[in-house]
Design a protein around this motif. Structure first.
Motif, PDB file in Angstrom:
ATOM      1  N   LYS A 179      18.849 112.373  63.035  1.00  0.00           N
ATOM      2  CA  LYS A 179      20.349 111.840  63.093  1.00  0.00           C
ATOM      3  C   LYS A 179      21.021 112.082  61.657  1.00  0.00           C
ATOM      4  O   LYS A 179      22.287 112.696  61.786  1.00  0.00           O
ATOM      5  CB  LYS A 179      20.148 110.124  62.732  1.00  0.00           C
ATOM      6  N   ILE A 180      20.198 112.515  60.409  1.00  0.00           N
ATOM      7  CA  ILE A 180      20.805 112.942  59.292  1.00  0.00           C
ATOM      8  C   ILE A 180      21.351 114.194  59.660  1.00  0.00           C
ATOM      9  O   ILE A 180      22.514 114.688  59.047  1.00  0.00           O
ATOM     10  CB  ILE A 180      19.771 113.092  58.405  1.00  0.00           C
TER      11      ILE A 180
ATOM     12  N   MET B 224      21.773 111.226  53.362  1.00  0.00           N
ATOM     13  CA  MET B 224      20.292 110.621  53.193  1.00  0.00           C
ATOM     14  C   MET B 224      20.058 109.447  52.745  1.00  0.00           C
ATOM     15  O   MET B 224      19.267 108.515  52.888  1.00  0.00           O
ATOM     16  CB  MET B 224      19.844 111.962  52.313  1.00  0.00           C
ATOM     17  N   LYS B 225      21.071 109.096  51.629  1.00  0.00           N
ATOM     18  CA  LYS B 225      20.983 107.857  50.959  1.00  0.00           C
ATOM     19  C   LYS B 225      21.264 106.754  52.144  1.00  0.00           C
ATOM     20  O   LYS B 225      20.492 105.647  51.808  1.00  0.00           O
ATOM     21  CB  LYS B 225      21.970 107.736  49.879  1.00  0.00           C
ATOM     22  N   ARG B 226      21.987 106.779  53.140  1.00  0.00           N
ATOM     23  CA  ARG B 226      22.174 105.852  54.073  1.00  0.00           C
ATOM     24  C   ARG B 226      20.979 105.625  54.789  1.00  0.00           C
ATOM     25  O   ARG B 226      20.787 104.439  55.306  1.00  0.00           O
ATOM     26  CB  ARG B 226      23.451 106.337  55.050  1.00  0.00           C
ATOM     27  N   TYR B 227      20.058 106.772  55.165  1.00  0.00           N
ATOM     28  CA  TYR B 227      19.139 106.315  55.875  1.00  0.00           C
ATOM     29  C   TYR B 227      17.913 106.440  54.987  1.00  0.00           C
ATOM     30  O   TYR B 227      16.608 106.417  55.655  1.00  0.00           O
ATOM     31  CB  TYR B 227      18.876 107.662  56.914  1.00  0.00           C
ATOM     32  N   HIS B 228      17.871 105.968  53.819  1.00  0.00           N
ATOM     33  CA  HIS B 228      16.688 105.957  52.785  1.00  0.00           C
ATOM     34  C   HIS B 228      15.765 107.159  52.933  1.00  0.00           C
ATOM     35  O   HIS B 228      14.764 106.981  53.093  1.00  0.00           O
ATOM     36  CB  HIS B 228      16.067 104.878  53.069  1.00  0.00           C
TER      37      HIS B 228
ATOM     38  N   ALA C 126      13.561 116.146  54.774  1.00  0.00           N
ATOM     39  CA  ALA C 126      13.811 114.653  54.691  1.00  0.00           C
ATOM     40  C   ALA C 126      12.597 113.836  54.858  1.00  0.00           C
ATOM     41  O   ALA C 126      11.989 114.145  55.867  1.00  0.00           O
ATOM     42  CB  ALA C 126      14.822 114.560  55.868  1.00  0.00           C
ATOM     43  N   LEU C 127      12.065 113.169  53.872  1.00  0.00           N
ATOM     44  CA  LEU C 127      11.054 112.361  53.925  1.00  0.00           C
ATOM     45  C   LEU C 127      11.585 110.721  53.864  1.00  0.00           C
ATOM     46  O   LEU C 127      12.809 110.755  52.802  1.00  0.00           O
ATOM     47  CB  LEU C 127      10.236 112.619  52.889  1.00  0.00           C
ATOM     48  N   GLU C 128      11.146 109.891  53.999  1.00  0.00           N
ATOM     49  CA  GLU C 128      11.276 108.491  53.683  1.00  0.00           C
ATOM     50  C   GLU C 128      11.391 108.238  52.237  1.00  0.00           C
ATOM     51  O   GLU C 128      10.467 109.053  51.539  1.00  0.00           O
ATOM     52  CB  GLU C 128      10.450 107.528  54.404  1.00  0.00           C
TER      53      GLU C 128
END
Length: 162
Positions: free
Chosen positions: A16-17, A117-121, A138-140
């Motif tokens: 998604k990101i 990325m901030k939006r998806y933590h 991208a990692l949680e």
């Protein structure tokens, strides 16, 4: 090496990101291309300029289609693992890359986080050695921060006060 996946994967939000980022980039590119088409019409540029713009439009459309497919393929093919001796990365869609980074060669570990990325933590981790740098895209967020700390400990990096 064998084609075995490593034990950790990217954040499930990675596709998604990536799709949102690529869509924004494509949108801006198509706006610029639209302005160029308008300038071509307004200033009556030579015919060859029009055909170059058409070729750019076709390439842009193929690129936009690929940017919707690629993130899912990258997500399926990206994995990593680490221990006190090595950080191993495995990625690639058409050509598979295996990267092994010895902990003793790591000079810095950093995380980054843009607005999407901030939006998806989620956060990206960048590991730098003397001759190269490697990014886990991208990692949680909690996983990225924990990984950064563990890599710093394993690599024996000293934290500098800012």
């Amino acid at each position: 090496m064998s084609d075995v996946k490593l034990e950790n994967q990217l954040s499930p939000a990675f596709p998604k990101i990536r799709i949102i980022t690529e869509t924004i980039t494509n949108f801006v590119g198509f706006i610029v291309l639209g302005v160029l088409f308008w300038l071509n019409d307004y200033f009556s540029w030579p015919t060859w300029a029009f055909w170059i713009l058409v070729a750019l439009l076709v390439l842009g459309l193929f690129g936009a289609i690929w940017s919707m497919i690629e993130p899912k393929l990258l997500y399926r093919n990206w994995s990593y693992q680490f221990n006190d001796e090595f950080l191993q990365l495995r990625y690639g869609v058409f050509t598979k890359e295996w990267v092994t980074v010895p902990m003793t060669k790591i000079q810095s570990v950093s995380t980054s986080q843009g607005p999407i990325m901030k939006r998806y933590h989620a956060r990206a981790i960048k590991v730098e050695t003397m001759g190269s740098s490697h990014t886990i895209p991208a990692l949680e967020e909690h996983v990225a921060l924990e990984l950064r700390e563990k890599l710093a400990i394993y690599a024996k990096l000293k934290e500098v006060d800012e």
